[in-house]
Scaffold this motif. Structure first.
Motif, PDB file in Angstrom:
ATOM      1  N   TRP A   1       0.866  -1.164   0.000  1.00  0.00           N
ATOM      2  CA  TRP A   1       0.000   0.000   0.000  1.00  0.00           C
ATOM      3  C   TRP A   1       0.913   1.227   0.000  1.00  0.00           C
ATOM      4  O   TRP A   1       2.064   1.160   0.441  1.00  0.00           O
ATOM      5  CB  TRP A   1      -0.914  -0.042   1.214  1.00  0.00           C
ATOM      6  CG  TRP A   1      -1.695   1.207   1.479  1.00  0.00           C
ATOM      7  CD1 TRP A   1      -1.665   1.954   2.610  1.00  0.00           C
ATOM      8  CD2 TRP A   1      -2.610   1.862   0.603  1.00  0.00           C
ATOM      9  NE1 TRP A   1      -2.495   3.037   2.493  1.00  0.00           N
ATOM     10  CE2 TRP A   1      -3.089   3.009   1.260  1.00  0.00           C
ATOM     11  CE3 TRP A   1      -3.060   1.614  -0.679  1.00  0.00           C
ATOM     12  CZ2 TRP A   1      -4.001   3.882   0.692  1.00  0.00           C
ATOM     13  CZ3 TRP A   1      -3.973   2.484  -1.252  1.00  0.00           C
ATOM     14  CH2 TRP A   1      -4.426   3.600  -0.564  1.00  0.00           C
TER      15      TRP A   1
ATOM     16  N   ILE B   1     -12.227  -6.655  -8.374  1.00  0.00           N
ATOM     17  CA  ILE B   1     -11.988  -5.442  -7.584  1.00  0.00           C
ATOM     18  C   ILE B   1     -12.595  -5.707  -6.211  1.00  0.00           C
ATOM     19  O   ILE B   1     -13.817  -5.829  -6.072  1.00  0.00           O
ATOM     20  CB  ILE B   1     -12.624  -4.189  -8.223  1.00  0.00           C
ATOM     21  CG1 ILE B   1     -12.206  -4.044  -9.678  1.00  0.00           C
ATOM     22  CG2 ILE B   1     -12.302  -2.953  -7.391  1.00  0.00           C
ATOM     23  CD1 ILE B   1     -10.742  -3.786  -9.890  1.00  0.00           C
TER      24      ILE B   1
ATOM     25  N   GLY C   1      -9.115   4.845 -11.017  1.00  0.00           N
ATOM     26  CA  GLY C   1      -9.625   3.488 -10.958  1.00  0.00           C
ATOM     27  C   GLY C   1      -9.327   2.690 -12.211  1.00  0.00           C
ATOM     28  O   GLY C   1      -9.628   1.512 -12.293  1.00  0.00           O
ATOM     29  N   ASP C   2      -8.714   3.334 -13.207  1.00  0.00           N
ATOM     30  CA  ASP C   2      -8.330   2.637 -14.433  1.00  0.00           C
ATOM     31  C   ASP C   2      -7.098   1.782 -14.167  1.00  0.00           C
ATOM     32  O   ASP C   2      -6.258   2.119 -13.334  1.00  0.00           O
ATOM     33  CB  ASP C   2      -7.990   3.630 -15.547  1.00  0.00           C
ATOM     34  CG  ASP C   2      -9.185   4.452 -15.983  1.00  0.00           C
ATOM     35  OD1 ASP C   2     -10.327   3.990 -15.801  1.00  0.00           O
ATOM     36  OD2 ASP C   2      -8.973   5.563 -16.491  1.00  0.00           O
ATOM     37  N   PHE C   3      -6.997   0.669 -14.887  1.00  0.00           N
ATOM     38  CA  PHE C   3      -5.816  -0.169 -14.755  1.00  0.00           C
ATOM     39  C   PHE C   3      -5.559  -0.902 -16.059  1.00  0.00           C
ATOM     40  O   PHE C   3      -6.403  -0.934 -16.951  1.00  0.00           O
ATOM     41  CB  PHE C   3      -5.933  -1.155 -13.589  1.00  0.00           C
ATOM     42  CG  PHE C   3      -7.120  -2.067 -13.650  1.00  0.00           C
ATOM     43  CD1 PHE C   3      -7.047  -3.287 -14.314  1.00  0.00           C
ATOM     44  CD2 PHE C   3      -8.303  -1.718 -13.052  1.00  0.00           C
ATOM     45  CE1 PHE C   3      -8.134  -4.133 -14.375  1.00  0.00           C
ATOM     46  CE2 PHE C   3      -9.401  -2.554 -13.100  1.00  0.00           C
ATOM     47  CZ  PHE C   3      -9.314  -3.771 -13.763  1.00  0.00           C
TER      48      PHE C   3
ATOM     49  N   TYR D   1      -9.861   0.050  -2.386  1.00  0.00           N
ATOM     50  CA  TYR D   1      -9.884  -1.091  -3.294  1.00  0.00           C
ATOM     51  C   TYR D   1      -8.511  -1.715  -3.516  1.00  0.00           C
ATOM     52  O   TYR D   1      -7.499  -1.042  -3.456  1.00  0.00           O
ATOM     53  CB  TYR D   1     -10.406  -0.659  -4.673  1.00  0.00           C
ATOM     54  CG  TYR D   1     -11.773  -0.073  -4.651  1.00  0.00           C
ATOM     55  CD1 TYR D   1     -12.888  -0.851  -4.353  1.00  0.00           C
ATOM     56  CD2 TYR D   1     -11.978   1.275  -4.925  1.00  0.00           C
ATOM     57  CE1 TYR D   1     -14.154  -0.296  -4.330  1.00  0.00           C
ATOM     58  CE2 TYR D   1     -13.246   1.833  -4.905  1.00  0.00           C
ATOM     59  CZ  TYR D   1     -14.331   1.037  -4.605  1.00  0.00           C
ATOM     60  OH  TYR D   1     -15.584   1.579  -4.584  1.00  0.00           O
ATOM     61  N   LEU D   2      -8.549  -2.997  -3.829  1.00  0.00           N
ATOM     62  CA  LEU D   2      -7.413  -3.652  -4.421  1.00  0.00           C
ATOM     63  C   LEU D   2      -7.956  -4.603  -5.472  1.00  0.00           C
ATOM     64  O   LEU D   2      -9.124  -4.997  -5.429  1.00  0.00           O
ATOM     65  CB  LEU D   2      -6.515  -4.348  -3.409  1.00  0.00           C
ATOM     66  CG  LEU D   2      -7.015  -5.560  -2.668  1.00  0.00           C
ATOM     67  CD1 LEU D   2      -5.802  -6.410  -2.288  1.00  0.00           C
ATOM     68  CD2 LEU D   2      -7.710  -5.129  -1.393  1.00  0.00           C
ATOM     69  N   ALA D   3      -7.134  -4.910  -6.436  1.00  0.00           N
ATOM     70  CA  ALA D   3      -7.561  -5.753  -7.553  1.00  0.00           C
ATOM     71  C   ALA D   3      -6.676  -6.979  -7.628  1.00  0.00           C
ATOM     72  O   ALA D   3      -5.512  -6.949  -7.239  1.00  0.00           O
ATOM     73  CB  ALA D   3      -7.471  -4.970  -8.863  1.00  0.00           C
TER      74      ALA D   3
ATOM     75  N   PHE E   1      -2.652  -0.363 -11.487  1.00  0.00           N
ATOM     76  CA  PHE E   1      -3.571   0.770 -11.505  1.00  0.00           C
ATOM     77  C   PHE E   1      -2.880   2.004 -12.065  1.00  0.00           C
ATOM     78  O   PHE E   1      -1.673   2.193 -11.880  1.00  0.00           O
ATOM     79  CB  PHE E   1      -4.058   1.107 -10.088  1.00  0.00           C
ATOM     80  CG  PHE E   1      -5.235   0.297  -9.636  1.00  0.00           C
ATOM     81  CD1 PHE E   1      -6.525   0.653  -9.994  1.00  0.00           C
ATOM     82  CD2 PHE E   1      -5.051  -0.826  -8.848  1.00  0.00           C
ATOM     83  CE1 PHE E   1      -7.605  -0.075  -9.562  1.00  0.00           C
ATOM     84  CE2 PHE E   1      -6.129  -1.573  -8.410  1.00  0.00           C
ATOM     85  CZ  PHE E   1      -7.408  -1.204  -8.769  1.00  0.00           C
TER      86      PHE E   1
ATOM     87  N   ASP F   1      -5.257   0.025  -5.287  1.00  0.00           N
ATOM     88  CA  ASP F   1      -5.629   1.246  -5.985  1.00  0.00           C
ATOM     89  C   ASP F   1      -4.930   2.397  -5.262  1.00  0.00           C
ATOM     90  O   ASP F   1      -4.996   2.490  -4.036  1.00  0.00           O
ATOM     91  CB  ASP F   1      -7.146   1.425  -5.930  1.00  0.00           C
ATOM     92  CG  ASP F   1      -7.647   2.574  -6.767  1.00  0.00           C
ATOM     93  OD1 ASP F   1      -6.843   3.375  -7.250  1.00  0.00           O
ATOM     94  OD2 ASP F   1      -8.873   2.681  -6.941  1.00  0.00           O
TER      95      ASP F   1
ATOM     96  N   GLY G   1      -5.587   7.877  -9.598  1.00  0.00           N
ATOM     97  CA  GLY G   1      -6.754   7.654  -8.761  1.00  0.00           C
ATOM     98  C   GLY G   1      -8.048   7.506  -9.530  1.00  0.00           C
ATOM     99  O   GLY G   1      -9.127   7.528  -8.944  1.00  0.00           O
TER     100      GLY G   1
ATOM    101  N   GLU H   1      -5.492   5.357  -4.515  1.00  0.00           N
ATOM    102  CA  GLU H   1      -6.263   6.485  -3.986  1.00  0.00           C
ATOM    103  C   GLU H   1      -5.685   6.889  -2.634  1.00  0.00           C
ATOM    104  O   GLU H   1      -5.023   6.107  -1.965  1.00  0.00           O
ATOM    105  CB  GLU H   1      -7.733   6.085  -3.822  1.00  0.00           C
ATOM    106  CG  GLU H   1      -8.449   5.841  -5.121  1.00  0.00           C
ATOM    107  CD  GLU H   1      -9.910   5.481  -4.909  1.00  0.00           C
ATOM    108  OE1 GLU H   1     -10.441   5.744  -3.816  1.00  0.00           O
ATOM    109  OE2 GLU H   1     -10.497   4.931  -5.838  1.00  0.00           O
TER     110      GLU H   1
END
Length: 181
Positions: free
Chosen positions: A63, A132, A167-169, A120-122, A161, A113, A165, A115
């Motif tokens: 993180w 997600i 949210g696109d990846f 979130y994490l993916a 990501f 993510d 911020g 942010e």
């Protein structure tokens, strides 16, 4: 001139992934034995070992502030750890969300993510689905099937990501293709 530093990894199996903490003070490694090892970056002494996965760990991600570390495993789980004390703060299980009739999906990638506040994490894996996860609730927030374009080439090997911020990846697969969502 490049320098190779080889810390003594005891009897560790193949290393599949490595991550450096945002402060640069800790190096995390993980691999075929399912263990995550945290190393002091200056001395390469083992700080602690994180145990919980039952299969190889293929991806880890810190993180942004370094207080959490996520891991993705072939056991079908994504775990979030507190590297300071080694506790497992959250486990996301691909079996628990109705994909594949309770059969886990091997997870090859994980990313937080970026942010400002953690939400979130993916993760992505062998089934071609990007999940997600909502860190706060523990629920699957949404998923995206990457198999639409090419169903025979579905495994997601990595994802990242966008740093803005949004949210696109983007994803990368074993087929050599990248995709964006």
């Amino acid at each position: 001139m490049p320098v190779a530093i080889r810390p003594n990894l005891l009897d560790a199996s193949a290393i599949r992934t490595v991550a450096v903490s945002p402060t640069g003070g800790v190096i995390a490694t993980a691999g075929d034995d399912g263990l995550i090892r945290l190393w002091d970056a200056s001395s390469f002494k083992l700080i602690r070992t994180l145990k919980g996965h039952t299969a190889a760990v293929y991806a880890i991600d810190y993180w942004t502030d370094g207080t959490l570390l996520a891991s993705a495993s072939l056991d079908g789980t994504v775990r979030v750890w507190n590297p300071a004390d080694g506790s497992n703060t959250r486990t996301f299980d691909t079996r628990s969300i109705g994909d594949g009739n309770g059969v886990p999906s091997k997870q090859f990638s994980v990313a937080f993510d970026p942010e400002r506040s953690l939400k979130y994490l993916a993760s992505g894996g062998e089934d071609g689905i990007v999940r997600i996860w909502n860190y706060q609730t523990g629920a699957l927030e949404r998923k995206r099937d990457q198999r639409i374009a090419k169903p025979d080439k579905k495994t997601i090997r990595s994802l990242s990501f966008a740093p803005n911020g949004s949210g696109d990846f983007v994803t990368g697969g074993y087929d050599g293709k990248i995709g964006s969502i």
